[in-house]
Structures are given as C-alpha cells and as structure tokens.
Write a protein that holds these residues in place. Structure first.
Motif, PDB file in Angstrom:
ATOM      1  N   PRO A 147     -25.714  57.295   7.216  1.00  0.00           N
ATOM      2  CA  PRO A 147     -26.268  57.246   5.825  1.00  0.00           C
ATOM      3  C   PRO A 147     -25.885  58.481   5.063  1.00  0.00           C
ATOM      4  N   ARG A 148     -25.921  59.583   5.594  1.00  0.00           N
ATOM      5  CA  ARG A 148     -25.762  61.029   4.810  1.00  0.00           C
ATOM      6  C   ARG A 148     -24.248  61.307   5.082  1.00  0.00           C
ATOM      7  N   LEU A 149     -23.348  60.651   5.837  1.00  0.00           N
ATOM      8  CA  LEU A 149     -22.002  61.301   6.273  1.00  0.00           C
ATOM      9  C   LEU A 149     -22.273  62.551   6.805  1.00  0.00           C
ATOM     10  N   ASP A 150     -22.984  62.652   7.719  1.00  0.00           N
ATOM     11  CA  ASP A 150     -23.355  64.107   8.189  1.00  0.00           C
ATOM     12  C   ASP A 150     -22.611  64.232   9.260  1.00  0.00           C
ATOM     13  N   LEU A 151     -21.385  65.069   9.576  1.00  0.00           N
ATOM     14  CA  LEU A 151     -20.414  65.348  10.714  1.00  0.00           C
ATOM     15  C   LEU A 151     -21.039  65.861  11.750  1.00  0.00           C
ATOM     16  N   ASP A 152     -22.338  66.548  11.532  1.00  0.00           N
ATOM     17  CA  ASP A 152     -22.867  67.208  12.775  1.00  0.00           C
ATOM     18  C   ASP A 152     -23.537  66.218  13.706  1.00  0.00           C
ATOM     19  N   GLU A 153     -23.901  64.977  12.981  1.00  0.00           N
ATOM     20  CA  GLU A 153     -23.995  63.744  13.838  1.00  0.00           C
ATOM     21  C   GLU A 153     -23.044  63.445  14.730  1.00  0.00           C
ATOM     22  N   GLU A 154     -23.427  62.639  15.889  1.00  0.00           N
ATOM     23  CA  GLU A 154     -22.177  62.216  16.431  1.00  0.00           C
ATOM     24  C   GLU A 154     -21.741  61.072  15.971  1.00  0.00           C
ATOM     25  N   TRP A 155     -20.539  61.055  15.462  1.00  0.00           N
ATOM     26  CA  TRP A 155     -19.722  59.972  14.670  1.00  0.00           C
ATOM     27  C   TRP A 155     -19.372  58.904  15.480  1.00  0.00           C
ATOM     28  N   ARG A 156     -19.546  57.701  15.101  1.00  0.00           N
ATOM     29  CA  ARG A 156     -19.561  56.398  16.037  1.00  0.00           C
ATOM     30  C   ARG A 156     -18.615  55.391  15.314  1.00  0.00           C
ATOM     31  N   LEU A 157     -17.328  55.721  14.579  1.00  0.00           N
ATOM     32  CA  LEU A 157     -16.469  54.913  14.123  1.00  0.00           C
ATOM     33  C   LEU A 157     -15.108  55.253  14.389  1.00  0.00           C
ATOM     34  N   ILE A 158     -14.329  54.417  14.761  1.00  0.00           N
ATOM     35  CA  ILE A 158     -12.732  54.880  15.125  1.00  0.00           C
ATOM     36  C   ILE A 158     -12.066  53.989  14.609  1.00  0.00           C
ATOM     37  N   MET A 159     -10.925  54.155  13.622  1.00  0.00           N
ATOM     38  CA  MET A 159     -10.090  53.356  13.140  1.00  0.00           C
ATOM     39  C   MET A 159      -9.102  52.697  14.563  1.00  0.00           C
ATOM     40  N   ALA A 160      -8.924  51.576  14.245  1.00  0.00           N
ATOM     41  CA  ALA A 160      -7.969  50.674  15.090  1.00  0.00           C
ATOM     42  C   ALA A 160      -6.600  50.181  14.632  1.00  0.00           C
ATOM     43  N   ARG A 161      -6.737  49.942  13.233  1.00  0.00           N
ATOM     44  CA  ARG A 161      -5.444  49.416  12.587  1.00  0.00           C
ATOM     45  C   ARG A 161      -5.507  49.509  10.999  1.00  0.00           C
ATOM     46  N   ILE A 162      -4.630  49.805  10.381  1.00  0.00           N
ATOM     47  CA  ILE A 162      -4.719  49.622   8.890  1.00  0.00           C
ATOM     48  C   ILE A 162      -3.462  48.909   8.484  1.00  0.00           C
ATOM     49  N   SER A 163      -3.327  48.121   7.567  1.00  0.00           N
ATOM     50  CA  SER A 163      -2.144  47.682   6.858  1.00  0.00           C
ATOM     51  C   SER A 163      -2.438  47.573   5.173  1.00  0.00           C
ATOM     52  N   VAL A 164      -1.256  47.344   4.838  1.00  0.00           N
ATOM     53  CA  VAL A 164      -1.239  47.407   3.408  1.00  0.00           C
ATOM     54  C   VAL A 164       0.018  46.478   2.878  1.00  0.00           C
ATOM     55  N   GLU A 165      -0.342  45.401   1.950  1.00  0.00           N
ATOM     56  CA  GLU A 165       0.643  44.699   1.298  1.00  0.00           C
ATOM     57  C   GLU A 165       0.839  45.123  -0.056  1.00  0.00           C
ATOM     58  N   PHE A 166       2.263  45.324  -0.379  1.00  0.00           N
ATOM     59  CA  PHE A 166       2.259  45.919  -1.903  1.00  0.00           C
ATOM     60  C   PHE A 166       2.584  44.883  -2.776  1.00  0.00           C
ATOM     61  N   VAL A 167       1.796  44.340  -3.756  1.00  0.00           N
ATOM     62  CA  VAL A 167       1.878  42.987  -4.568  1.00  0.00           C
ATOM     63  C   VAL A 167       2.584  43.517  -5.684  1.00  0.00           C
ATOM     64  N   SER A 168       2.150  44.377  -6.397  1.00  0.00           N
ATOM     65  CA  SER A 168       2.870  44.654  -7.857  1.00  0.00           C
ATOM     66  C   SER A 168       2.609  46.181  -7.884  1.00  0.00           C
ATOM     67  N   GLN A 169       3.728  46.844  -8.592  1.00  0.00           N
ATOM     68  CA  GLN A 169       3.637  48.149  -8.758  1.00  0.00           C
ATOM     69  C   GLN A 169       2.473  48.882  -9.641  1.00  0.00           C
ATOM     70  N   MET A 170       2.042  49.867  -9.198  1.00  0.00           N
ATOM     71  CA  MET A 170       0.910  50.525 -10.167  1.00  0.00           C
ATOM     72  C   MET A 170       1.530  51.853 -10.629  1.00  0.00           C
ATOM     73  N   ARG A 171       0.819  52.143 -11.669  1.00  0.00           N
ATOM     74  CA  ARG A 171       1.503  53.190 -12.650  1.00  0.00           C
ATOM     75  C   ARG A 171       0.200  54.396 -12.863  1.00  0.00           C
ATOM     76  N   LEU A 172       0.751  55.381 -13.358  1.00  0.00           N
ATOM     77  CA  LEU A 172      -0.055  56.509 -14.025  1.00  0.00           C
ATOM     78  C   LEU A 172      -0.549  55.931 -15.198  1.00  0.00           C
ATOM     79  N   GLY A 173      -1.895  56.406 -15.692  1.00  0.00           N
ATOM     80  CA  GLY A 173      -2.230  56.203 -16.939  1.00  0.00           C
ATOM     81  C   GLY A 173      -3.342  55.103 -17.017  1.00  0.00           C
ATOM     82  N   ALA A 174      -3.867  54.438 -15.710  1.00  0.00           N
ATOM     83  CA  ALA A 174      -4.751  53.487 -15.987  1.00  0.00           C
ATOM     84  C   ALA A 174      -5.580  53.677 -14.658  1.00  0.00           C
ATOM     85  N   ASP A 175      -7.088  53.267 -14.819  1.00  0.00           N
ATOM     86  CA  ASP A 175      -7.796  53.595 -13.660  1.00  0.00           C
ATOM     87  C   ASP A 175      -7.505  52.505 -12.490  1.00  0.00           C
ATOM     88  N   ILE A 176      -7.746  52.540 -11.460  1.00  0.00           N
ATOM     89  CA  ILE A 176      -7.398  51.741 -10.318  1.00  0.00           C
ATOM     90  C   ILE A 176      -8.974  51.129  -9.377  1.00  0.00           C
TER      91      ILE A 176
END
Lengths: 149, 149, 149, 149
Positions: D41-70
């Motif tokens: 809850p507090r994202l406190d790194l002094d606690e024992e962290w219990r999450l590990i990343m196993a896999r990520i993937s990204v599909e790029f659908v349309s190009q994004m640009r500077l000048g507008a929030d995402i």
C-alpha cells in the motif's frame, strides 16, 4: 510559476532505493512543456522548431523516494536577448528534493544563429519570473546549506 | 582519464533528430562506472553504498546524431575533503558534443554525514586529475565560445 | 547472430536491486542497430526511414544485476513478406537473463503501407536466421521451464 | 479499470518524430502503480517486496505524437494461482496507440518460489477484470486489424 506533477515509477529508483539522479533532468524537461508551448503552441514537430538547450544543472538537496507524487515547479530566472534561464524545483512530501537550471536559446537551426525573444513571448515569460527578494533568486545559497558536501 | 563508448539508440533521438539532452546525464553516469569501482570494486549493492550525488551539470556544445559511436571521457577536476568533482566530455566524429561536471560525495547514509576520502582512493583519483594548463581546467571558457547563447 | 555488449548503469537498477524490466526493451533496441543498418546503412534520419515496430515482447528468465556486462544476442526468427521477427537474448555471467521478440515491418510512411523486403536484404537476413533444431526456434518452451510462474 | 495520464516529453520522441516504442513499457509500468499498491500500500521498498515481472509485451497500433496527453488504462485479464496478467492500453486523441500485457507474479524472493495470491487481493483484482464479451478479452484480434503487418 508553472507546476507539473510526476508519479515516481518503480524503475526510477536506483541501487540506493532512492530516485536516480538521471530522472531529474527528465522530469524537468517534462515540466518545461508549458514553456515550450509559448514558442510552439501545439508542440508540432513538423513546424520548424526554434529552441535549443545550452545548459542544464541539477543540485540534489534531499533524497526522493517511491510512493509519493513529486511536484515540479518552473520559474523564469533570467531573460537574455535570445536566451531564457529557467529555474526548477522538485518537491516531495513538502520537502525540496532537487533544484536546477536550464538555459534554453531561441535559435534558427538553418541559419545556425540565435534569434531575439519575440516581444509577446518575453512579456508572457516575465509573468513567470522569480521576484526580487525571493530566496530562489539568490545563487545556490539554500542548496549549499542542505547539501551533504 | 577513463573512457567509455556508447552507441546512440534510435530512441535517444528527439524531435529535433539529434540526441536528446537528457541522454547526457545518463551516459555520464554510465561512464562513471570505473570511478564508482574505486569505492565499490564489485559494484555490489548488498554492501553499504557510500557515494551520493550532490550536483550535475551539462553544457551542450554541438549537436550529436544517430549513426556514430560517442566516446565519453571522465577526469577528476577537483578533490575536496570528502567530495570529488568529475569533469566529463562526450565526443562524436572528433567533435566535442557536450561537457559536464558531477560532484560526488563520499557519504555515510546511516549517520547522514560526509566521510573523508580514503588515502588510497585519493591517490588513485589523483592519477586521473586534469593537469594544470589543460584547457579543461579553465571554468567553462571553451563552452562559452561555442555555445549558441 | 549479431552481438552487442551493454554495461548496466547505477540507475538501471530498481527497487529490487536488480535490472529494471523496462531496460530490456531499451537494450534490445540498442542491439538492433546492425539490423537497422541493413536498411539504412548510415542510420541517416534525413533519409526516408522505412521501418516501423509492430510488436515487442520480453520474458524475464533470471534477475540481472549491477557490476557485470550484459551481452545481447540478436537473431532472425521469421521472415515474412514485409516483416521480420527478431529473437533477442540478454546474457550476464553466462546465464540467460531475458529473451524477447520484436516484429519490425518494412514500411512506407507516406503511403502508409507495408513494403516487401528487398531481395538483397532478405538474403543478408537469412544469414542471421535461427537454425532448425535450435531450442530458440521453439516457441517459448525454454522460458516456461525457468520462469517463476 | 485503473487509469493514469502521461504527458509525452520532447525526448520521448524518436527519429521518426513519434513516440519511441521503448516508452510504452515505461508508461505501462507507471500505470501499474495502483496495482502494485494492492500488494504494497505505501510502496515502501524497506518492506520485503513480493512481486516479480515474468513477461511484458506491447503491440503498436497507431503512432503517438508529442503535444497531447496519453491515457493509460489497466485491466486484469487473467488471474492464476500466483500470477496476474494485466492488459494495458495507451490512448491519445481518442485513438488506441498501443496495447500490451504484463505477467506479474506474487513471489517470495528469499525462498525463490511463487506465492498464492491472497484472497483479499484476489477479490480486489476481480473488480478490475475484463468482462466477458469485451473485445479486449479476445486475443490480439483488434490489434491485428490495425497493425501494419
């Protein structure tokens, strides 16, 4: 003063479990967005861009951490003929974490020479200027008191 | 002098089709690796880390591009009781692209106070010191001549 | 197979004191440089660029750390009419840390349509192809055995 | 569904004057903050962290640009015994720019083994689950239609 809020990311932390120093130039660039928009209102890169970075600096005042948002404050410190010195601060939990400066130059990339600041933009920039007497106008005093050097 | 080579990445380029200014602090941190190893030979983060960043600055001298490696050179500019001022340059195609400084402090994170530089490390650092008469020892002169401000 | 070496940076570490997962796509992009050069030998951005990313993925096999170089290996997994699927691995201390794929498409940005791979480039790519029987050709099997899921 | 807004930075743009592909894993990690907070809850790194990343993937659908929030949207796609598959989308100007998945595992770093998802957290995660019939539940269909491959 322009303000922007950033949320530290798990990967923004470094081996010391604090925000890595290299994140500050990145966050300060993010927070220069409203400043950039004075020159390029739509931030359209197909327009001829007219700003070049001349210098950046960051002083690390106190360590920042994961788990709380950071407010970036941006002010104009100095207006030259063609250059603007921005002064920026990063605050977390009511504590100043870092402060820095960025010298940005109004520049013609084709002619490779600096351009005077347009009067309308200069007037707008003056509204964001540090006021005299403001401790932030004094050179580096505050940071020296708190830096571990 | 320590040297490290970095290959610019497609994503290191920004809207101006040149290396983004925020890459320089990152590359300069990469190139401080042999400096860090004087204090922490194995860069083992389970050891108590004893270095803290106090200040970084970068002057952008000429634009760097995708497609050619960049050599980062690191020298010691100044040795204090507990702090080291590093001077760093980024060269591409035989041209100075950027130069900067980093003030790093030997620091006890638990006691929250700076620590004197150990004699052995000080002696090692002296071997990497800028020599008197070296143009790089003069404060910012060179950059002023070439900066577009 | 193309290979590139990267030196982990202090700031590449995250809250877990291991390499942050977001560094892998960055390092894999760095390591695609020789692949990009087949299409754009000088990586000149003033030329009309003809490559677009369609997909990336990374599997995290074992944790990587600060203090030892990482070798990135890049192979061609699949050649389509206009797309190339690259397979990439990150090795540290003789251990596979991560592996991923990137689908890159030969693309005409003006006409907004994919372009067939030129024969000369296809022939060159075939030299870097994963050979049949190579465990890396099997889809994701190896990673499953070692992943903590 | 959790949502987070990011403002593209000048340096997030690459040689193609669009958002660099490597920014998406970074933004998706930023947007996983409320997910991380279910476990820490507090994202406190002094606690024992219990999450590990196993896999990520990204599909790029349309190009994004500077000048507008995402806007980054995060949903739970699949709940395993100890793993969570998150599904994430990046929207700009009402257009889907990219979508991806992240497999995160509840993990004991000392014992080096996965941990079952606690019941309370599982119940909370179920509230963010993609509903049946939602096009996002279908595997990769939508992206295929719009990808340039």
């Amino acid at each position: 003063m322009w303000t922007r809020t950033v949320t530290p990311r798990f990967g923004d932390i470094d081996g010391l479990r604090h925000i890595n120093n290299c994140m500050l130039p990145i966050w300060f660039e993010t927070a220069r967005e409203p400043f950039f928009r004075l020159f390029h209102p739509r931030l359209d890169l197909d327009e001829e861009w007219r700003l070049i970075m001349a210098r950046i600096s960051v002083e690390f005042v106190s360590q920042m951490r994961l788990g709380a948002d950071i407010e970036i404050r941006t002010l104009v410190k100095k207006l030259g003929r063609s250059s603007v010195t921005l002064y920026q601060e990063a605050w977390q939990d009511g504590v100043l974490g870092a402060r820095g400066e960025a010298v940005v130059v109004h520049y013609d990339f084709r002619a490779k020479k600096s351009l005077p600041l347009p009067d309308g933009i200069r007037a707008e920039l003056e509204k964001h200027q540090i006021e005299e007497g403001d401790s932030r106008a004094r050179s580096g005093r505050f940071a020296k008191e708190r830096n571990p050097v």
